[in-house]
Design an enzyme around this catalytic site. Structure first.
Site, short mmCIF file in Angstrom:
data_model
loop_
_atom_site.label_atom_id
_atom_site.label_comp_id
_atom_site.label_asym_id
_atom_site.label_seq_id
_atom_site.Cartn_x
_atom_site.Cartn_y
_atom_site.Cartn_z
N GLY A 52 43.28 44.43 38.02
CA GLY A 52 42.64 45.61 38.61
C GLY A 52 43.59 46.80 38.61
N HIS B 185 31.82 40.04 41.85
CA HIS B 185 33.12 40.52 42.31
C HIS B 185 33.07 40.72 43.83
CE1 HIS B 185 36.46 43.26 42.97
NE2 HIS B 185 36.99 42.73 41.89
N SER C 118 45.90 41.24 42.41
CA SER C 118 47.17 41.96 42.28
C SER C 118 48.05 41.44 41.14
CB SER C 118 47.95 41.91 43.61
OG SER C 118 47.16 42.44 44.65
N GLU D 116 39.25 34.61 42.66
CA GLU D 116 39.90 35.80 43.22
C GLU D 116 39.95 35.66 44.74
OE1 GLU D 116 39.85 39.28 40.34
OE2 GLU D 116 38.00 39.44 41.43
P1 PGA Z 1 43.64 43.93 41.72
O1 PGA Z 1 42.09 43.75 41.43
O2 PGA Z 1 44.38 43.48 40.50
O3 PGA Z 1 43.79 45.42 41.96
O4 PGA Z 1 43.96 43.14 42.92
C1 PGA Z 1 41.61 42.58 40.84
C2 PGA Z 1 40.12 42.56 40.95
O5 PGA Z 1 39.58 43.20 41.87
O6 PGA Z 1 39.47 41.89 40.14
#
Ligand code: PGA
Length: 273
Positions: A240, A97, A219, A169
Site C-alpha cells: 500500500g 479489503h 506495511s 492482511e
Molecule cells: P499498507 O497497505 O502497505 O499501506 O499497509 C496495504 C493494504 O492496505 O493492502
C-alpha cells in the site's frame, strides 16, 4: 510451485494525473528488470485504463481496487461492474479489503459474492481476509477468518488455485489502521498462512490448500519485503503506502525478489540433502 504475485495498491493516494506520471515512471524503470513473480498495480478506478495501457506493455498486470457483484437487474450508479472489467480484460480485482469492510460496511456475504462472481467471469479476485486488533485481543482471530472463508466457499462452489488468491492482511498491521504493535515477523506470518491453509483444507481439501497463492499485506516496504517473501507459505504481497512513490515500489519489489530467491535456494539445498 504456487503462483507468486506482488501488487502495488495505490488506493486513493494518487489522482488521475499523479497515477499517469507514476505509471510512466514505473514502466520506464521496470522494463529492464526481471522478477521471479508477477508484478501488478491497482490504481484508482478512474486511472485504471490509462495505467493499464502504460504497464501491460512491459508485462505488468492491472488490478481493480474493488468491483461490484454481478448485477442481475437494477441500476447501480457509481459502481464499477464485472462487465466493465471484463471488457478491459482486467486480470485481477481486490475484494474485501479492510477499508471496504470497515469504512463501507461490506459484509462477508457481499465479499464472498463479489469473489464468486469475479471467478465466474474469469477475473481473478484477490480476496482479503484478516483479523482486527480487537479480534486478537479477544482471541477470535481464527473464528473471524473461518467465517470470512466460509462466506467465500459457499455451497458447492469449488474454485481452483488459478482462479483466485487470498491476501492475509492483519488489520492492525495495515498503515491505515496501524496500532503501536510492532510489525509481525516473517515466521509469524508464515505460521498464520499455514493455519489458513489448514482451514482451507477442512473446507475444500488439501489440494487447493497447498496450491492456492496466499499473499501478505500490512506495511510491506523496501526494508521488510524480503522478510515476508522468504517464507515458504507466503506467495506474494500487497504493497500500500510504500507503492505510492515509484522508487519505493520498485525497491519493495526488489526486496521481495531477494526474499523469494533466498527461499528458492534454501528449498533447493533442502531437497538435495
Ligand atoms: P499498507 O497497505 O502497505 O499501506 O499497509 C496495504 C493494504 O492496505 O493492502
Amino acid at each position: 510451485m504456487r503462483h507468486a504475485l506482488a501488487v502495488g495498491v495505490w488506493k486513493d493516494r494518487l489522482t488521475f494525473l499523479e497515477s499517469l506520471s507514476a505509471a510512466a515512471t514505473v514502466s520506464l524503470k521496470m522494463k529492464d528488470l526481471t522478477f521471479p513473480f508477477e508484478t501488478a498495480i491497482a490504481p484508482t478506478p478512474i486511472a485504471l485504463v490509462s495505467v493499464q495501457n502504460l504497464i501491460e506493455r512491459i508485462g505488468m498486470s492491472v488490478c481493480a481496487q474493488n468491483v461490484m457483484w454481478k448485477e442481475e437487474t437494477g441500476s447501480y450508479i457509481g459502481e464499477t461492474t464485472i462487465r466493465m472489467l471484463s471488457e478491459l480484460k482486467c486480470k485481477y480485482a481486490i475484494v474485501g479489503h479492510s477499508e471496504r469492510r470497515l469504512v463501507f460496511n461490506e459484509t462477508d456475504e457481499v465479499v464472498g459474492r463479489k469473489a464468486r462472481d469475479c471467478i465466474n467471469a474469469g477475473i481473478k479476485p484477490i480476496v482479503c481476509i484478516g483479523d482486527s486488533a480487537n479480534d486478537r485481543e479477544q482471541s477470535r482471530t481464527w473464528q473471524v477468518m473461518d467465517r470470512q472463508l466460509r462466506a467465500l466457499f459457499q455451497a458447492e462452489f469449488r474454485p481452483g488455485p488459478s482462479d483466485f488468491s487470498l491476501a492475509y492482511e492483519p488489520v492492525w498491521a495495515i498503515s491505515t489502521w496501524r496500532t503501536a504493535e510492532p510489525l509481525p515477523e516473517g515466521s509469524v506470518i508464515n505460521d498464520y498462512h499455514r493455519e489458513i491453509r489448514n482451514l482451507i483444507a477442512k473446507l475444500r481439501g488439501s489440494e487447493l490448500a497447498e496450491t492456492l497463492s496466499i499473499l501478505y499485506g500490512g506495511s510491506v516496504n523496501p526494508s521488510n519485503g524480503s522478510r515476508y517473501m522468504r517464507q515458504e507459505n507466503v506467495d506474494g504481497v500487497l504493497i500500500g503506502g510504500a507503492s505510492k512513490e515509484p522508487a519505493s515500489l520498485i525497491q519493495t519489489f526488489l526486496a521481495c525478489k531477494q526474499g523469494l530467491e533466498e527461499r528458492n535456494t534454501r528449498v533447493t539445498a533442502e531437497n538435495a540433502e
